[in-house]
Write a protein that holds these residues in place. Structure first.
Motif, PDB file in Angstrom:
ATOM      1  N   GLY A  55     -12.744   9.627  -1.815  1.00  0.00           N
ATOM      2  CA  GLY A  55     -13.580   9.287  -0.666  1.00  0.00           C
ATOM      3  C   GLY A  55     -13.462  10.339   0.430  1.00  0.00           C
ATOM      4  N   THR A 115     -18.777   4.953   9.169  1.00  0.00           N
ATOM      5  CA  THR A 115     -19.362   4.919   7.832  1.00  0.00           C
ATOM      6  C   THR A 115     -20.402   3.808   7.734  1.00  0.00           C
ATOM      7  OG1 THR A 115     -17.571   3.483   7.057  1.00  0.00           O
ATOM      8  CG2 THR A 115     -17.294   5.864   6.752  1.00  0.00           C
ATOM      9  N   PRO A 127     -22.033   1.591   4.885  1.00  0.00           N
ATOM     10  CA  PRO A 127     -22.064   1.209   3.470  1.00  0.00           C
ATOM     11  C   PRO A 127     -23.482   0.879   3.011  1.00  0.00           C
ATOM     12  CG  PRO A 127     -21.166  -0.581   4.804  1.00  0.00           C
ATOM     13  CD  PRO A 127     -21.331   0.598   5.717  1.00  0.00           C
ATOM     14  N   SER A 135     -22.298  -0.193  -2.445  1.00  0.00           N
ATOM     15  CA  SER A 135     -20.951  -0.037  -1.886  1.00  0.00           C
ATOM     16  C   SER A 135     -19.977  -1.071  -2.437  1.00  0.00           C
ATOM     17  CB  SER A 135     -20.993  -0.125  -0.355  1.00  0.00           C
ATOM     18  OG  SER A 135     -21.476  -1.390   0.061  1.00  0.00           O
ATOM     19  N   LYS A 136     -20.502  -2.109  -3.086  1.00  0.00           N
ATOM     20  CA  LYS A 136     -19.648  -3.156  -3.652  1.00  0.00           C
ATOM     21  C   LYS A 136     -19.169  -2.829  -5.063  1.00  0.00           C
ATOM     22  CE  LYS A 136     -20.197  -5.714  -0.012  1.00  0.00           C
ATOM     23  NZ  LYS A 136     -19.069  -5.917   0.937  1.00  0.00           N
ATOM     24  N   GLY A 161     -18.104   2.578  -5.523  1.00  0.00           N
ATOM     25  CA  GLY A 161     -18.813   2.174  -4.319  1.00  0.00           C
ATOM     26  C   GLY A 161     -18.150   2.674  -3.057  1.00  0.00           C
ATOM     27  N   ASN A 162     -16.822   2.555  -3.001  1.00  0.00           N
ATOM     28  CA  ASN A 162     -16.099   2.978  -1.810  1.00  0.00           C
ATOM     29  C   ASN A 162     -16.062   4.490  -1.678  1.00  0.00           C
ATOM     30  OD1 ASN A 162     -15.057   1.655   0.378  1.00  0.00           O
ATOM     31  ND2 ASN A 162     -12.946   1.765  -0.310  1.00  0.00           N
ATOM     32  N   ASN A 194     -19.989   4.472   0.751  1.00  0.00           N
ATOM     33  CA  ASN A 194     -19.485   3.973   2.030  1.00  0.00           C
ATOM     34  C   ASN A 194     -19.100   5.189   2.875  1.00  0.00           C
ATOM     35  OD1 ASN A 194     -18.567   2.307   4.077  1.00  0.00           O
ATOM     36  ND2 ASN A 194     -16.593   1.919   3.117  1.00  0.00           N
ATOM     37  N   GLN A 195     -20.133   5.962   3.233  1.00  0.00           N
ATOM     38  CA  GLN A 195     -19.920   7.240   3.897  1.00  0.00           C
ATOM     39  C   GLN A 195     -20.761   7.314   5.174  1.00  0.00           C
ATOM     40  OE1 GLN A 195     -17.704   9.396   3.066  1.00  0.00           O
ATOM     41  NE2 GLN A 195     -17.155   8.817   0.965  1.00  0.00           N
TER      42      GLN A 195
END
Length: 314
Positions: A15, A131, A133, A138-139, A144-145, A149-150
């Motif tokens: 991430g 961020t 999501p 994102s889930k 997703g993370n 989620n950026q």
């Protein structure tokens, strides 16, 4: 290290890699657009620094992060116009002009910062971007993370890669840019305004570089420091060469740099008894290694660094 902890560590590193790659991606795409038209812009480091400062001061003045991003883009374009005046119009050395702009921007940025902010004990800060999501995506576990989620600027940076590739390889405007970068005499013969195309590419590319700098103060950090860019402008130039002037391959290089940058941050937090500077060295060392590996290939535009004057046309 247990499996859950290892997964969490890997997720955090990846991430961070995506986030840290953002300014490299933006700067690299701006430099590719510029070089495809035949102009080498070594002013990128200074332009990114001016973008970082302008975005920061504009956000403080207006309270709007996006106003800061826009101002950084406009300032980048102004210095892009200066670069195009020196190299496209006057035909001066790209190396000298670019390094001159970097030195000018570096000194000017610190002068303006001291003039506006002074020398406070505690530097001023802004509330940085957070961020955003993407719903549903994102889930997704792990992925997703990492990817969805950026920051909005991160999404824009990654979208710029296929957009630039499409522009250069699938549109008439892109054909004009590539022709100007490979053979400006043939482009002129075909009715393409070489000076205008090169000026537009240098100016637009510098605007993107300014946004890359704004990311450093409005997302990555929340304050302006003299070393906020940290040589990333030079890394962008290295990524252009590594990617062989291909946006997709250059993006992979930017991600690799982001991965090393994110990894060194996590290693520092692990409390390893190694000098701090060694961790900072990791991404730049890997950049040099990548350049050495790719040194045998060259897809540079044929007229890169070559000035064009219509009166010289045979």
């Amino acid at each position: 290290m247990s499996a859950p902890v290892m997964i969490q560590f890997t997720e955090g590193v990846l991430g961070a890699a995506v986030r840290m790659a953002t300014p490299i991606l933006l700067g690299t795409m701006g430099e590719i657009l510029t070089e495809k038209a035949g102009i080498l812009n070594l002013g990128i480091e200074g332009i990114m620094l001016m973008g970082a400062l302008t975005g920061f001061l504009t956000t403080i003045a207006t309270g709007s992060l996006w106003a800061g991003v826009l101002a950084a883009c406009l300032v980048g374009m102004i210095f892009g116009l200066l670069m195009s005046l020196l190299t496209v119009k006057l035909g001066l050395s790209h190396h000298v002009a670019g390094l001159g702009i970097t030195l000018l921007c570096t000194g000017l940025a610190m002068y303006i910062y001291r003039l506006v902010v002074g020398s406070p004990t505690v530097p001023p800060t802004v509330h940085p971007f957070t961020t955003v999501p993407i719903p549903l995506l994102s889930k997704i576990p792990f992925i997703g993370n990492v990817f969805f989620n950026q920051y909005v600027l991160t999404y824009i940076a990654f979208l710029s890669v296929p957009l630039l590739s499409f522009l250069l390889n699938r549109t008439s405007a892109g054909l004009a840019v590539r022709t100007v970068g490979d053979n400006p005499f043939a482009a002129d013969t075909a009715g393409i305004h070489v000076t205008m195309v090169r000026t537009l590419c240098v100016t637009s590319g510098a605007g993107i570089m300014g946004v890359a700098g704004a990311f450093m103060t409005l997302a990555h950090q929340n304050m302006f420091l003299a070393e906020v860019v940290g040589g990333r402008g030079w890394v962008c130039i290295a990524m252009v060469i590594f990617g062989n002037w291909n946006p997709y391959v250059a993006a992979l290089g930017a991600l690799g740099f982001g991965l090393m940058d994110g990894l060194q941050l996590r290693l520092q937090n692990m409390g390893l008894s190694l000098p701090f500077d060694l961790f900072l060295l990791i991404p730049y060392l890997m950049t040099l290694v990548a350049l050495i590996i790719m040194s045998g290939r060259s897809g540079a535009p044929l007229a890169l660094l070559q000035p064009y004057r219509r009166e010289d046309k045979v």
